[in-house]
Design an enzyme around this catalytic site. Structure first.
Site, PDB file in Angstrom:
ATOM      1  N   HIS A  35       0.853  -1.187   0.000  1.00 30.69           N
ATOM      2  CA  HIS A  35       0.000   0.000   0.000  1.00 30.69           C
ATOM      3  C   HIS A  35       0.890   1.238   0.000  1.00 30.69           C
ATOM      4  CE1 HIS A  35      -2.358  -3.308   1.713  1.00 30.69           C
ATOM      5  NE2 HIS A  35      -3.419  -2.705   1.196  1.00 30.69           N
ATOM      6  N   GLY A 124      -3.248  -3.700  11.324  1.00 32.52           N
ATOM      7  CA  GLY A 124      -3.685  -4.141  10.000  1.00 32.52           C
ATOM      8  C   GLY A 124      -5.188  -4.322  10.012  1.00 32.52           C
ATOM      9  N   ASP A 162      -9.333   6.740   7.556  1.00 33.15           N
ATOM     10  CA  ASP A 162     -10.798   6.710   7.471  1.00 33.15           C
ATOM     11  C   ASP A 162     -11.341   5.329   7.814  1.00 33.15           C
ATOM     12  OD1 ASP A 162     -11.396   9.428   6.459  1.00 33.15           O
ATOM     13  OD2 ASP A 162     -10.248   8.780   4.719  1.00 33.15           O
ATOM     14  N   ILE A 194     -10.472   8.767   1.063  1.00 35.11           N
ATOM     15  CA  ILE A 194     -10.410   7.685   0.082  1.00 35.11           C
ATOM     16  C   ILE A 194     -10.449   6.328   0.789  1.00 35.11           C
ATOM     17  CG2 ILE A 194      -8.944   6.531  -1.628  1.00 35.11           C
ATOM     18  CD1 ILE A 194     -10.230   9.032  -2.722  1.00 35.11           C
ATOM     19  N   HIS A 265      -4.608   3.919  -3.028  1.00 31.73           N
ATOM     20  CA  HIS A 265      -4.565   3.168  -1.766  1.00 31.73           C
ATOM     21  C   HIS A 265      -3.621   1.978  -1.846  1.00 31.73           C
ATOM     22  CE1 HIS A 265      -6.109   1.146   1.886  1.00 31.73           C
ATOM     23  NE2 HIS A 265      -6.024   0.045   1.157  1.00 31.73           N
ATOM     24  N   ARG A 360     -17.084 -18.861  38.730  1.00 37.72           N
ATOM     25  CA  ARG A 360     -16.920 -17.399  38.651  1.00 37.72           C
ATOM     26  C   ARG A 360     -16.684 -16.834  40.061  1.00 37.72           C
ATOM     27  NH1 ARG A 360     -22.678 -14.417  38.624  1.00 37.72           N
ATOM     28  NH2 ARG A 360     -23.973 -16.094  39.444  1.00 37.72           N
ATOM     29  N   SER A 387     -21.576  -9.957  37.912  1.00 46.00           N
ATOM     30  CA  SER A 387     -21.756 -11.290  37.341  1.00 46.00           C
ATOM     31  C   SER A 387     -20.428 -11.972  37.045  1.00 46.00           C
ATOM     32  CB  SER A 387     -22.580 -11.205  36.051  1.00 46.00           C
ATOM     33  OG  SER A 387     -23.877 -10.728  36.308  1.00 46.00           O
ATOM     34  N   GLU A 414     -17.191  -4.809  24.659  1.00 47.88           N
ATOM     35  CA  GLU A 414     -16.348  -6.003  24.741  1.00 47.88           C
ATOM     36  C   GLU A 414     -15.136  -5.923  23.810  1.00 47.88           C
ATOM     37  OE1 GLU A 414     -20.528  -7.108  25.877  1.00 47.88           O
ATOM     38  OE2 GLU A 414     -19.611  -6.111  24.150  1.00 47.88           O
ATOM     39  N   HIS A 464     -20.448 -17.612  32.803  1.00 50.83           N
ATOM     40  CA  HIS A 464     -21.713 -18.084  32.242  1.00 50.83           C
ATOM     41  C   HIS A 464     -21.411 -18.913  30.988  1.00 50.83           C
ATOM     42  CE1 HIS A 464     -22.741 -14.896  34.971  1.00 50.83           C
ATOM     43  NE2 HIS A 464     -24.044 -15.129  34.845  1.00 50.83           N
ATOM     44  N   HIS A 476     -27.683 -16.394  25.211  1.00 44.85           N
ATOM     45  CA  HIS A 476     -26.660 -16.202  26.240  1.00 44.85           C
ATOM     46  C   HIS A 476     -25.973 -17.504  26.653  1.00 44.85           C
ATOM     47  CE1 HIS A 476     -28.356 -12.262  26.369  1.00 44.85           C
ATOM     48  NE2 HIS A 476     -27.682 -11.895  27.432  1.00 44.85           N
TER      49      HIS A 476
END
Length: 673
Positions: A35, A124, A162, A194, A265, A360, A387, A414, A464, A476
């Site tokens: 590029h 990347g 962009d 672009i 590009h 947990r 949780s 996340e 969970h 879930h």
């Protein structure tokens, strides 16, 4: 764009920047891929940054208090390779530049942190770099508060395009940075309008300036080819208490026939067009040759920070020995000596008390013991603190008024959370861990993959972990997620059976130097299956014999997590009928696979014994233990999931899907004939 006017305005700057453009054209043409446009468009910004602002020493790219430079638009990798070669980086030689994108070269198609010391993070996948940078900047704030400005005081600079700003992760990162007033974070937006398909307007109409301002950033708008404007903007950004975005209006593939087009590009390899561009630059040297005068000027830029580095080393030497030792140990990713003792003590207590707790909760118990002896840990959660059980009382919350806080409320982000965790780890001196529901690894997945690729020991706490979620239903309830995580190279996937294995898993995860960990933890309570205390970390072996057959061994049950107790119940029933049954707990398949063959054969011996795998997930990944390792053909089966779950109480779901001791017993008898 009047190239001649740019040359005449500041000829010395121009020729230094032209060196970047010329090397980029040469390397991409030699590789016949790459590029060209972005390095050609952002060469002026990079030149001013490196010459006048970036705190770095090319002879020591890992100096802890250096400024961090992150090329989020990683496709433009020849920008950073040109800069490193010109500044005298020992790794990026002219031969490496000539071998751009070739087998075995350090100059890979996209910058790889594990190949070059001066590459802070692998980029990347667009948007990852800017999100990593938020973690870098947070780490700097935390460590400046811990160690003081004499030891930690630096900026994080990012070049983003962009494409980076279109990716959803960018808003997660931008929002976090603005919320936490990360004033040492400075982003250069390569505003060339672009994309590969054409102009940005084809797919987006976002006002990026307003977007950043709305997220709590200072925004400066400049001509990205005016060195004086670039210099002034960076100086202003460094004074701000807010993160800064410098909108640099640039021309992709500046001076080339493909300037301001989507063709600019990619790889610009036409010889005549390259020659015309170089002529416009006033660049007369042959391919890959930089005039001695210009190379000398760049090498002086690379050496500029040596004096500042030496001054930092002197200040660091004046710090207390305890502070130096803690700093050096954390940056070396060495676990404290107390870690093993703390985990052993916790395991002993658990084996004695034999609590019935969700893993947990067991994870929280482990962290409560570990965090006080590992001041480098930083925890968090994607809006599921109560949780995920990732917050312990000693951490304090990271905020604008408490930079010493070691717990981050990431919000419902996340992907941004996982990327920022990687940034923290890459910055050095911090062991990040954070949590969400296991099914939401789907949102964090790209950054979890990059953690593995970059050899970053981030710890992803995923609670969970199965249909044991119950009433929240199949949206879930993870089914395929264990297989996805296990399919990822260089990743430890832990699914502990009880609180003892959970503590052991944490010890391994926080001792790892180059492998990330996924902890898959239950919502529902589990009995303690390791009732006999062992000093040895058995989870480190990946799999081990939890219960041996009392008579002739006819059945081997292999299980993970919540299904280990199911296996133990099935063993009891089979043994009662005189069927000798061994139970193997396999909390980490990757570690078991890494054991020598003699050990694996000891746990899973060849012979006529039938083998049954038990896990509330899909079968993928299990056949290496059920069909391989000298298993007897036709004498294995799997008890697990082959479809999505349902909304119901957890106990009913395990019955509905046949993940029960009774079903295991039935399958074992059927295999025995």
């Amino acid at each position: 764009m009047d190239i001649a006017a740019l040359r005449e305005k500041n000829p010395e700057h121009w020729m230094k920047a032209a060196a970047i453009r010329a090397l980029t054209l040469d390397a991409v043409a030699a590789a016949n891929s790459g590029h060209s446009g972005m390095p050609m468009g952002m060469a002026d910004v990079a030149t001013v940054l490196f010459e006048k602002h970036l705190k770095f020493d090319a002879s020591n790219p890992k100096w802890p208090d250096r400024d961090r430079f992150i090329l989020s638009a990683g496709h433009g990798s020849m920008l950073i390779y040109s800069l490193l070669y010109l500044c005298g980086d020992a790794q990026v030689t002219l031969e490496q530049v000539k071998n751009f994108r070739q087998m075995g070269a350090l100059t890979a198609g996209h910058p790889e942190n594990f190949l070059l010391d001066a590459v802070e993070t692998t980029t990347g996948p667009l948007g990852q770099g800017i999100a990593n940078a938020v973690g870098f900047a947070m780490a700097e704030e935390m460590q400046r508060a811990q160690y003081g400005k004499k030891i930690v005081d630096h900026h994080t600079y990012v070049i983003a395009g962009d494409g980076c700003l279109m990716e959803g992760i960018s808003q997660e990162a931008i929002g976090l940075a603005g919320r936490h007033s990360l004033g040492k974070l400075i982003v250069f937006w390569d505003n060339n309008n672009i994309t590969i398909d054409g102009s940005v307007e084809l797919s987006d109409r976002t006002n990026q300036v307003m977007r950043f301002k709305a997220s709590g950033w200072q925004v400066l708008e400049i001509d990205g080819h005016d060195p004086e404007a670039i210099d002034a903007a960076i100086s202003a950004a460094k004074k701000s208490k807010k993160p800064s975005m410098i909108a640099c209006k640039t021309h992709i593939a500046l001076g080339h026939a493909a300037q301001d087009t989507s063709k600019g590009h990619g790889a610009l390899t036409d010889a005549e067009q390259m020659a015309a561009a170089k002529a416009a630059y006033g660049w007369t040297s042959p391919a890959f040759e930089v005039p001695a005068e210009i190379k000398t000027q760049w090498e002086a830029i690379g050496a500029r920070g040596a004096e500042e580095r030496a001054a930092w080393e002197a200040r660091f030497a004046e710090a207390s020995q305890q502070k130096q030792d803690r700093f050096n140990r954390a940056y070396a990713l060495e676990a404290p000596k107390k870690l093993s003792a703390v985990v052993k003590a916790l395991k002993k207590q658990i084996s004695e008390d034999q609590p019935s707790v969700a893993t947990r909760k067991a994870s929280e118990m482990a962290l409560a013991a570990i965090n006080p002896v590992m001041p480098e840990t930083v925890g968090g959660s994607a809006d599921l603190t109560g949780s995920n059980n990732t917050k312990t009382g000693d951490l304090g919350v990271f905020d604008t008024d408490n930079r010493k806080g070691r717990y981050v409320y990431w919000g419902i982000r996340e992907h941004g959370m996982a990327a920022a965790m990687n940034g923290m780890a890459l910055h050095g001196g911090i062991r990040p861990y954070s949590g969400t529901f296991f099914c939401f690894t789907d949102y964090a997945r790209p950054s979890m993959r990059l953690a593995a690729l970059m050899k970053v020991p981030s710890v992803f706490v995923m609670t969970h972990d199965s249909i044991g979620v119950g009433e929240d239903g199949p949206t879930h309830q993870p089914v395929e997620h264990l297989a996805i995580c296990r399919a990822t190279p260089n990743t430890y996937v832990f699914r502990p059976a009880d609180a003892v294995e959970t503590a052991e898993a944490w010890e391994i995860a926080l001792s790892s130097k180059d492998t990330p960990s996924v902890l898959a933890l239950t919502r529902q309570n589990l009995p303690t299956v390791r009732s006999e205390h062992k000093l040895k970390n058995l989870t480190a072996q990946g799999g081990y014999v939890l219960a041996e057959a009392t008579g002739k061994r006819q059945v081997i049950l292999i299980a993970t997590g919540s299904e280990v107790s199911v296996a133990m119940q099935a063993r009891e029933a089979l043994e009662a009928e005189g069927i000798g049954t061994r139970v193997v707990s396999m909390p980490c398949m990757e570690l078991f696979a890494a054991q020598d063959e003699a050990y694996r054969r000891k746990v899973l011996p060849a012979g006529s014994a039938v083998r049954i795998g038990i896990e509330a997930a899909v079968r993928q990944g299990w056949d290496q233990w059920l069909l391989g390792e000298r298993a007897k053909p036709g004498k294995s089966d799997f008890v697990g999931m082959d479809r999505f779950g349902a909304s119901a109480p957890a106990g009913e779901l395990f019955e509905k899907f046949g993940i029960t001791a009774a079903n295991v017993v039935e399958k074992a008898k059927a295999l025995l004939g």
